[in-house]
Enzyme design. Structure first.
Site, PDB file in Angstrom:
ATOM      1  N   GLU A 136      14.470  97.641  42.206  1.00 25.73           N
ATOM      2  CA  GLU A 136      15.878  98.052  42.269  1.00 25.73           C
ATOM      3  C   GLU A 136      16.058  99.472  42.818  1.00 25.73           C
ATOM      4  OE1 GLU A 136      17.859  97.525  38.519  1.00 25.73           O
ATOM      5  OE2 GLU A 136      17.375  95.401  38.388  1.00 25.73           O
ATOM      6  N   GLU A 153      14.593  88.858  37.845  1.00 21.82           N
ATOM      7  CA  GLU A 153      15.304  89.269  36.634  1.00 21.82           C
ATOM      8  C   GLU A 153      16.622  88.528  36.551  1.00 21.82           C
ATOM      9  OE1 GLU A 153      15.896  93.421  35.822  1.00 21.82           O
ATOM     10  OE2 GLU A 153      13.896  93.972  36.544  1.00 21.82           O
TER      11      GLU A 153
HETATM   12  O1  IFM Z   1      16.208  96.736  31.792  1.00 23.70           O
HETATM   13  C1  IFM Z   1      16.662  96.702  33.111  1.00 23.70           C
HETATM   14  C2  IFM Z   1      15.484  96.624  34.059  1.00 23.70           C
HETATM   15  O2  IFM Z   1      14.598  97.679  33.876  1.00 23.70           O
HETATM   16  C3  IFM Z   1      15.962  96.649  35.497  1.00 23.70           C
HETATM   17  N1  IFM Z   1      16.993  95.676  35.715  1.00 23.70           N
HETATM   18  C4  IFM Z   1      18.080  95.593  34.780  1.00 23.70           C
HETATM   19  C5  IFM Z   1      17.543  95.512  33.369  1.00 23.70           C
HETATM   20  C6  IFM Z   1      18.717  95.409  32.356  1.00 23.70           C
HETATM   21  O3  IFM Z   1      19.540  96.513  32.463  1.00 23.70           O
END
Ligand code: IFM
Length: 497
Positions: A223, A404
């Site tokens: 990210e 994710e």
């Molecule tokens: O916990 C985070 C992760 O580290 C990166 N993506 C979003 C998740 C939730 O906020």
């Protein structure tokens, strides 16, 4: 950069700021919904079922054979052992130990103590039936100061973890950078300093040589947009800056670091595949005016195309460059050959999906769907379908992994010790169904990872937000399968819903 742009960017960053959830949604004390009573409800954790933007999925949806059902974590969020075996300091150590930066002053010093309990956690993964596990490697464990000879004790930890995964027939997926920049590099300018991208390539090269025989899939930078927006616009993540001009120079250097790492993998002779890990937010006009359509398009440039176009098309989007202006630090920081490096061919794209964004004609944002405990997150499974099909349409049939997707819930063990996170089950079910529709419509999706395997340190939110399939009692470090873990095990066993 115009004043209007700067305001818009700060507003955008504030929207995605989980620190902004100091004004909580009021859901924290709510109980979870009974699954049976709310099978058509969207997956918030509230006990009043929200309106569902889509029908409950058909039971009986099956994914392609060999689909990679997984779960994800990151080093700083779970490992703890902050001072052990030669680990150096990261920006998150500094940031979280600075008073007022994280909720309750929480730090990742102990977190879920995974560094010591990884064997137990590997057994949990096997019990869940995971086919894939996505984790990150802590740069300061490998190079305490961000450069030089790698620390063998740090590498040994990850080799033990990788061996344990292989023994259990779980495919590893390793992220090289999930925000824990060595503090020594930050002291030299961090991602504002172009040299940090070169240091990252050296670190990546050391890791490829040490662990390349055990890792089939590498992800470069987790990210980059969150580092840009939360670290440099809103400042509620490390390193805590509020500097729009610096932010987009940082974006360029993160993209450059990605490309250099891709090249380092090819040069190392390791056989693993590699790609970026991008959180993509579909940007919709908030109404049907031409102004909202134009504003949503530019917003999409900052949220998505800045990262996707540079990697897959070898060019930054013209509308974003024009909006930043020729004198911006980012535009001035782009050198000949950088885009060729950034667009070095990748093997796959990792997509992280949490929320859509609705943009008004004035460039502001509004919410259309219920939010979760993380008030930047609107619950809209169709956004995952839209994201996956858009990527395939606009960037070609690059293999996609969802690395994710998840929901924070106020999980509390009941008197019998079980954790009934029915809202999370519904959330995951609806997103898995959306992913299935995308596969049916031709998206080359090869795996899906729930965020997260374990409850963990949620950055500025500390330990207040629980995102795991597995509950962690931070006092005793006892792990408990939540209802969602039992449900997910069945999904994996059936290869679908
Ligand atoms: O916990 C985070 C992760 O580290 C990166 N993506 C979003 C998740 C939730 O906020």
């Amino acid at each position: 950069m115009s004043l209007l742009t700067r305001r818009r960017l700060l507003r955008r960053a504030a929207l995605s700021a989980s620190a902004a959830s100091a004004a909580r949604t009021g859901l924290a004390g709510a109980t979870t919904a009974g699954l049976a009573a709310s099978t058509t409800a969207v997956g918030g954790c509230e006990d009043t079922p929200a309106r569902d933007p889509e029908p409950a999925p058909d039971p009986g949806l099956r994914f392609p054979d060999g689909f990679g059902w997984g779960a994800a974590t990151s080093a700083y969020q779970i490992e703890g052992a902050a001072k052990e075996d030669g680990r150096g300091e990261s920006v998150w150590d500094t940031f979280s130990r600075t008073p007022g930066r994280t909720r309750n002053g929480d730090t990742g010093d102990v977190a879920a103590d995974h560094y010591h309990r990884y064997a137990e956690d590997l057994d949990l993964m096997r019990e869940l039936g995971l086919r894939s596990y996505r984790f990150s490697i802590s740069w300061p464990r490998i190079q305490a100061d961000g450069s030089g000879r790698p620390n063998q004790r740090g590498l040994d930890f990850y080799r033990r973890l990788l061996d344990g995964l292989h023994e259990r027939d779980i495919a590893p997926m390793a992220t090289l950078f999930h925000w824990d920049l060595p503090q020594a590099l930050q002291d030299d300018g961090g991602w504002e300093n172009r040299d940090t991208a070169e240091r990252f390539a050296d670190y990546a090269d050391a890791v490829f040589h040490a662990l390349g025989d055990r890792v089939p899939v590498w992800l470069t930078i987790n990210e980059p947009k969150t580092v840009v927006q939360n670290g440099y616009l809103s400042g509620h993540h490390a390193p805590g800056r509020q500097d729009a001009a610096a932010a987009y120079l940082v974006a360029h250097h993160l993209q450059l670091a990605h490309g250099l790492a891709v090249r380092a993998l090819r040069a190392s002779g390791a056989t693993g595949r590699i790609g970026p890990a991008l959180n993509l937010h579909p940007c919709y006009p908030a109404d049907d005016t031409a102004g909202a359509a134009a504003a949503a398009r530019l917003h999409d440039g900052y949220e998505n195309r800045l990262y996707l176009d540079s990697i897959f098309k070898g060019a930054y989007p013209q509308d974003v460059l024009a909006d930043l202006g020729p004198d911006s630090r980012m535009v001035r920081g782009i050198r000949d050959g950088d885009l060729a490096t950034i667009s070095s061919p990748v093997d796959l794209l990792a997509v992280q999906y949490y929320t859509p964004i609705y943009v008004t004609g004035a460039g502001g944002t509004v919410r259309k769907w219920p939010t979760s405990e993380a008030d930047w997150q609107q619950i809209y499974p169709q956004g995952l379908y839209d994201t996956l099909t858009r990527v395939t349409r606009d960037y070609g049939r690059v293999p996609i992994t969802i690395t994710e997707n998840g929901l924070p819930c106020p999980d509390v063990p009941g008197s019998d010790g079980t954790v009934d996170d029915a809202g999370r089950v519904i959330f995951l079910r609806d997103h898995v169904a959306a992913a299935h529709r995308a596969v049916r419509d031709g998206v080359p999706l090869e795996s899906y990872h729930v965020w997260s395997l374990l409850d963990n340190f949620e950055w500025a939110e500390g330990y207040d937000q629980r995102w795991g399939l597995v509950y962690v009692d931070y006092q005793s470090q006892r792990r408990v399968f939540k209802r969602s873990a039992h449900w997910y095990r069945e999904v994996i066993r059936r290869n679908g819903l």
